[in-house]
Design an enzyme around this catalytic site. Structure first.
Site, PDB file in Angstrom:
ATOM      1  N   LYS A   1       1.441   5.428  -1.946  1.00  0.00           N
ATOM      2  CA  LYS A   1       2.057   5.111  -0.712  1.00  0.00           C
ATOM      3  C   LYS A   1       2.107   3.726  -0.521  1.00  0.00           C
ATOM      4  O   LYS A   1       1.270   2.916  -0.343  1.00  0.00           O
ATOM      5  CB  LYS A   1       1.189   5.802   0.425  1.00  0.00           C
ATOM      6  CG  LYS A   1       2.080   5.867   1.939  1.00  0.00           C
ATOM      7  CD  LYS A   1       0.874   6.678   2.490  1.00  0.00           C
ATOM      8  CE  LYS A   1       1.296   6.588   4.254  1.00  0.00           C
ATOM      9  NZ  LYS A   1       0.426   7.481   5.155  1.00  0.00           N
TER      10      LYS A   1
ATOM     11  N   ASP B   1      -4.555  10.827   3.436  1.00  0.00           N
ATOM     12  CA  ASP B   1      -3.919   9.473   2.931  1.00  0.00           C
ATOM     13  C   ASP B   1      -5.108   8.322   3.013  1.00  0.00           C
ATOM     14  O   ASP B   1      -5.443   8.025   4.257  1.00  0.00           O
ATOM     15  CB  ASP B   1      -2.746   9.039   3.728  1.00  0.00           C
ATOM     16  CG  ASP B   1      -1.753  10.225   3.723  1.00  0.00           C
ATOM     17  OD1 ASP B   1      -1.663  10.827   2.998  1.00  0.00           O
ATOM     18  OD2 ASP B   1      -0.293   9.540   4.003  1.00  0.00           O
TER      19      ASP B   1
ATOM     20  N   LYS C   1       5.169   7.849  -1.962  1.00  0.00           N
ATOM     21  CA  LYS C   1       5.411   7.954  -0.544  1.00  0.00           C
ATOM     22  C   LYS C   1       5.975   6.749   0.281  1.00  0.00           C
ATOM     23  O   LYS C   1       4.946   5.734   0.157  1.00  0.00           O
ATOM     24  CB  LYS C   1       4.165   8.725   0.289  1.00  0.00           C
ATOM     25  CG  LYS C   1       4.475   8.881   1.963  1.00  0.00           C
ATOM     26  CD  LYS C   1       3.161   9.533   2.481  1.00  0.00           C
ATOM     27  CE  LYS C   1       3.207   9.683   3.989  1.00  0.00           C
ATOM     28  NZ  LYS C   1       2.368  10.223   4.615  1.00  0.00           N
TER      29      LYS C   1
END
Length: 218
Positions: A153, A91, A182
């Site tokens: 995300k 990430d 996400k």
């Protein structure tokens, strides 16, 4: 929604600066026990966690975290190092200053470079929604869609705000069909989890859902 279907979308997360191996190991144990999709932990613990779990659960880590203003070369090194140590998912935080400067080509090039450095592993792109305008979020949906990254995300959880229902709905409207969503930061209850999933999130970055389920068991 069944608990199992919620838990299997959770990246069970511990990213506190003071996290110890004992705490990370407990997160790994809970992630495996409750059927989470991964554990998301600091890069310094990736090798230890990967060895400890022996393939029973993927390890996710963060790079350029939480501020995002490392150089592209540094982010690429961190991504490759994480993968070499056993991370299956990465990430990354984008350079938010570049967003404010409207350096769209540089942002796209950086995400593509980090994706290449991941060597085929999943890449999730954290855009830190709480610091952006809706116009910037929509533009970043376009950039992430064109970058080859796997996920967009919402948040680091360290930027002063977390996932919102409005942001997940905005993502769902503007990302390409191959980009997943996400939601992370502030997901505190099973109701929150169900709402985010219903709005289009296929991953949840949270430490609280497993805690909520454990509390129900007690």
């Amino acid at each position: 929604m069944e608990l199992k279907s919620i838990l299997e979308k959770c990246d069970h997360t511990l990213l506190a600066q003071t996290a110890t191996w004992e705490e990370i190991r407990a997160v790994c144990d809970d992630g495996m026990k409750y059927g989470c999709t991964s554990v998301c932990i600091p890069a310094s613990y990736v090798r230890q966690a990967a060895d400890y779990m022996s393939g029973r659960l993927p390890v996710c880590t963060v790079i350029g975290f939480p501020n995002g203003y490392d150089t592209t070369a540094a982010k690429c090194f961190m991504a490759k190092d994480a993968v070499d140590n056993g991370a299956e998912e990465v990430d990354m935080v984008i350079n938010l200053g570049w967003v404010k400067d409207r350096r769209w080509d540089d942002l796209l090039a950086e995400i593509r470079a980090v994706k290449a450095a991941c060597g085929g592993r999943l890449l999730k792109v954290i855009i830190e929604c709480c610091l952006l305008t809706d116009e910037e979020k929509v533009k970043l949906c376009e950039i992430v869609t064109n970058s080859g990254a796997d996920y967009i995300k919402t948040s680091t959880g360290f930027g002063g705000g977390g996932a919102t229902r409005e942001d997940v709905a905005l993502f769902a409207k503007h990302v390409g069909p191959h980009v997943k969503i996400k939601a992370a930061g502030g997901i505190a209850s099973l109701e929150d989890a169900e709402d985010f999933i219903a709005l289009g999130a296929s991953r949840l970055g949270t430490s609280r859902i497993v805690k909520a389920v454990k509390a129900m068991g007690k």
